[in-house]
Each structure stands twice: as structure tokens, then as C-alpha cells.
Design a protein around this motif. Structure first.
Motif, PDB file in Angstrom:
ATOM      1  N   MET A  92       0.879  -1.195  -0.037  1.00  0.00           N
ATOM      2  CA  MET A  92       0.070   0.027   0.088  1.00  0.00           C
ATOM      3  C   MET A  92       0.792   1.438  -0.112  1.00  0.00           C
ATOM      4  N   TYR A  96       0.990   4.205  -2.918  1.00  0.00           N
ATOM      5  CA  TYR A  96       0.693   5.662  -2.615  1.00  0.00           C
ATOM      6  C   TYR A  96       2.182   6.672  -3.077  1.00  0.00           C
ATOM      7  N   TYR A 115       1.185   9.184   3.961  1.00  0.00           N
ATOM      8  CA  TYR A 115       0.410   7.933   3.786  1.00  0.00           C
ATOM      9  C   TYR A 115      -0.099   7.096   5.093  1.00  0.00           C
ATOM     10  N   LYS A 118      -3.222   9.037   5.947  1.00  0.00           N
ATOM     11  CA  LYS A 118      -4.423   8.566   5.038  1.00  0.00           C
ATOM     12  C   LYS A 118      -5.032   7.251   5.327  1.00  0.00           C
ATOM     13  N   GLU A 119      -3.914   6.507   5.446  1.00  0.00           N
ATOM     14  CA  GLU A 119      -4.189   4.761   5.698  1.00  0.00           C
ATOM     15  C   GLU A 119      -4.071   4.492   7.050  1.00  0.00           C
ATOM     16  N   MET A 122      -6.253   1.497   8.080  1.00  0.00           N
ATOM     17  CA  MET A 122      -6.020   0.114   7.377  1.00  0.00           C
ATOM     18  C   MET A 122      -4.888  -0.459   7.844  1.00  0.00           C
ATOM     19  N   TRP A 238     -15.762   1.442   7.134  1.00  0.00           N
ATOM     20  CA  TRP A 238     -15.633   1.419   5.511  1.00  0.00           C
ATOM     21  C   TRP A 238     -16.762   1.240   4.756  1.00  0.00           C
TER      22      TRP A 238
END
Length: 277
Positions: A92, A96, A115, A118-119, A122, A238
Motif C-alpha cells: 500500500m 501511495y 501515507y 491517510k491509511e 487500514m 468502511w
């Protein structure tokens, strides 16, 4: 156990490298390295999801007693899949990085922080799966509840549809029939296999011990309910994001189908801009 972990550690990164080399050889993206990497990562995630859901189905359907029955595939695939979550955090980040390195003109550390912001959810989910769920499923449960572990693996049924949807949006195919059909399948499978999964497992356990669904949470130790809540919370979030995105695309589709006659020039321009997104 070590051999299975080693096999997973080789399989998922190796599959990523193999798919990336295959896409380059096919010249599908003609020098667009970022697209090659992103599609390769989505492909690996989809294959892992198919393997996990298949293993989960075999385990769940093989266990007649949902607490005592065991199936060798439950523990084996769990160990095999643990390296995937570690690999996927890096994959991921790689996606990105390639997507934003030119556009943002940022340094490596700036991109890493962006990153992680944003993630964050996750990444936290993946860390939780490795640091908590893996030890619990392999050691703490002492061989009981393979049925429930199989159900958890079947949560991955929705992942291929999620990955395909992201790829279609990446290539601005969100107004095609394929994207709409995929979107419906994604919503249905995500809702059934990720949100309804937890009430279903509570209900099955209730049937096993002779309790109605509403009494099951009160009959379990607090750690079971806390663990279920921790796993379910990001799924709800989600699913909300998926529904929000689906509504936005549906609204844009309706706007794009309206005739432009009689609309002011500024409104037409804005509508055309939405249709091109």
C-alpha cells in the motif's frame, strides 16, 4: 508452523513481483510504472481473498460442532496468511509513493507521514491482525472454534470487488456498466460477509448453547465482545465510505444523463467536470 510462515513470506511478495513482471511483459501500461504496481498489488489482494474465503468455506462447512470440531486448514491458512498483512502494508505504501511522488513533489519522509495519515485505520487493522488476532487464533483458543475462524476468513469475499472497483476508478471507468455491476456486488458481499458476519456468529453460538441471540453477548466473557467490537468497528466505517462513494457516483450519473438544453453555461461546465471525474 515455521515452514508455513516461510511459505507465506515467499508467496505473497513473489506473486507481486511475478504479476508486475507479467504486466510489464504484456505492455498493458506502456512505461507507466505506478499503474503496473497498483494493479499488481490489487491482483495479489484479490488472490489472497479468494484463497482465504475458499479456505474459510471449507473449514466452516466441515465443522458440524461449531466449538469442538477442528479442521487442519484453519490453523494452517491462518499461519500462511500472516505474512500477507505485513507485505500489504508495504505494498500500500509503494502504491501511495508511486502515485504521489511526482504530483506532490514531496520527500520520502513527507510521503510516509502522509501515507500513515491517510491509511491509518487500514495500517492499524493490519497490525492488529498480526499482533493480536494471529496469537489468539493459533495459541489462545487452544484448538477450539475452527468454525468461527472459517467464518472470519470468509469475510474476504468482498475484497476482489473492492479491488476491481478501485482499479476501474483509477482508469476513470466509474460510469461504465461493469463498475455499476461490480459496485452492487461489492455492497452486497461487504454487507453480508463483513457486517452480518458478527451477528451470524453470535446466533450460531446461541443455537449451540440454547440461547436466543439477544442473550448471547451477556453469556460470553467480556474479551469476546470487545474483540468482536474492535473487528467490526472499522468494517462499519468502511461500509459507510463505500455507500457514500456509491451515492456520489449515482448522483453524478443522473446529472450526466440530463439534457444540457436550458442550463446556464456555468452549470453545464460544472456538470461536465463532474462527469469526467
Amino acid at each position: 508452523m515455521v515452514h508455513v510462515l516461510a511459505a507465506g513470506s515467499l508467496f505473497f511478495p513473489g506473486l507481486f513481483l511475478l504479476s508486475k513482471a507479467g504486466l510489464r511483459r504484456l505492455q498493458l501500461f506502456r512505461g507507466e510504472e505506478s499503474n503496473t504496481i497498483i494493479v499488481s498489488a490489487r491482483l495479489v489482494s484479490s488472490i489472497q481473498a479468494v484463497l482465504a474465503s475458499t479456505a474459510g468455506y471449507i473449514v466452516a462447512t466441515s465443522c458440524k460442532d461449531v466449538i469442538e470440531d477442528r479442521h487442519w486448514l484453519a490453523a494452517t491458512y491462518t499461519r500462511f496468511a500472516v505474512p500477507y498483512f505485513i507485505y500489504d502494508v508495504y505494498a500500500m505504501y509503494l502504491c501511495y509513493w508511486h502515485k504521489h511522488k511526482v504530483k506532490d513533489h514531496a520527500s520520502g519522509w513527507q510521503l510516509t507521514r502522509a501515507y500513515l495519515r491517510k491509511e491509518f485505520l487500514m495500517v492499524l487493522h493490519h497490525v492488529f491482525m498480526v499482533a493480536v488476532c494471529f496469537p489468539v487464533s493459533v495459541l489462545w483458543r487452544e484448538g477450539k472454534g475452527d468454525f468461527f475462524l472459517g467464518c472470519m476468513l470468509m469475510a474476504e469475499v468482498s475484497t476482489p470487488f473492492v479491488c476491481l472497483g478501485k482499479v476501474l476508478i483509477q482508469y476513470k471507468k466509474q460510469h461504465t456498466l461493469l463498475h455499476r455491476v461490480n459496485g452492487v456486488l461489492m455492497l452486497v458481499t461487504f454487507f453480508c460477509c463483513r457486517l452480518l458476519l458478527f451477528p451470524y456468529m453470535y446466533w450460531v453460538y446461541g443455537q449451540r448453547v440454547g440461547l436466543p441471540l439477544y442473550k448471547v453477548p451477556f453469556s460470553l466473557s467480556p474479551e469476546y465482545n470487545i474483540g468482536a467490537a474492535i473487528l467490526m468497528a472499522p468494517q462499519v466505517y468502511w461500509f459507510y465510505l463505500i455507500c457514500q462513494r456509491a451515492y456520489t457516483l449515482f448522483r453524478q450519473s443522473i446529472l450526466c444523463q440530463r439534457p444540457k438544453n436550458g442550463h446556464p453555461a456555468s452549470e453545464i461546465s460544472a456538470k461536465d467536470q463532474d462527469c469526467s471525474q
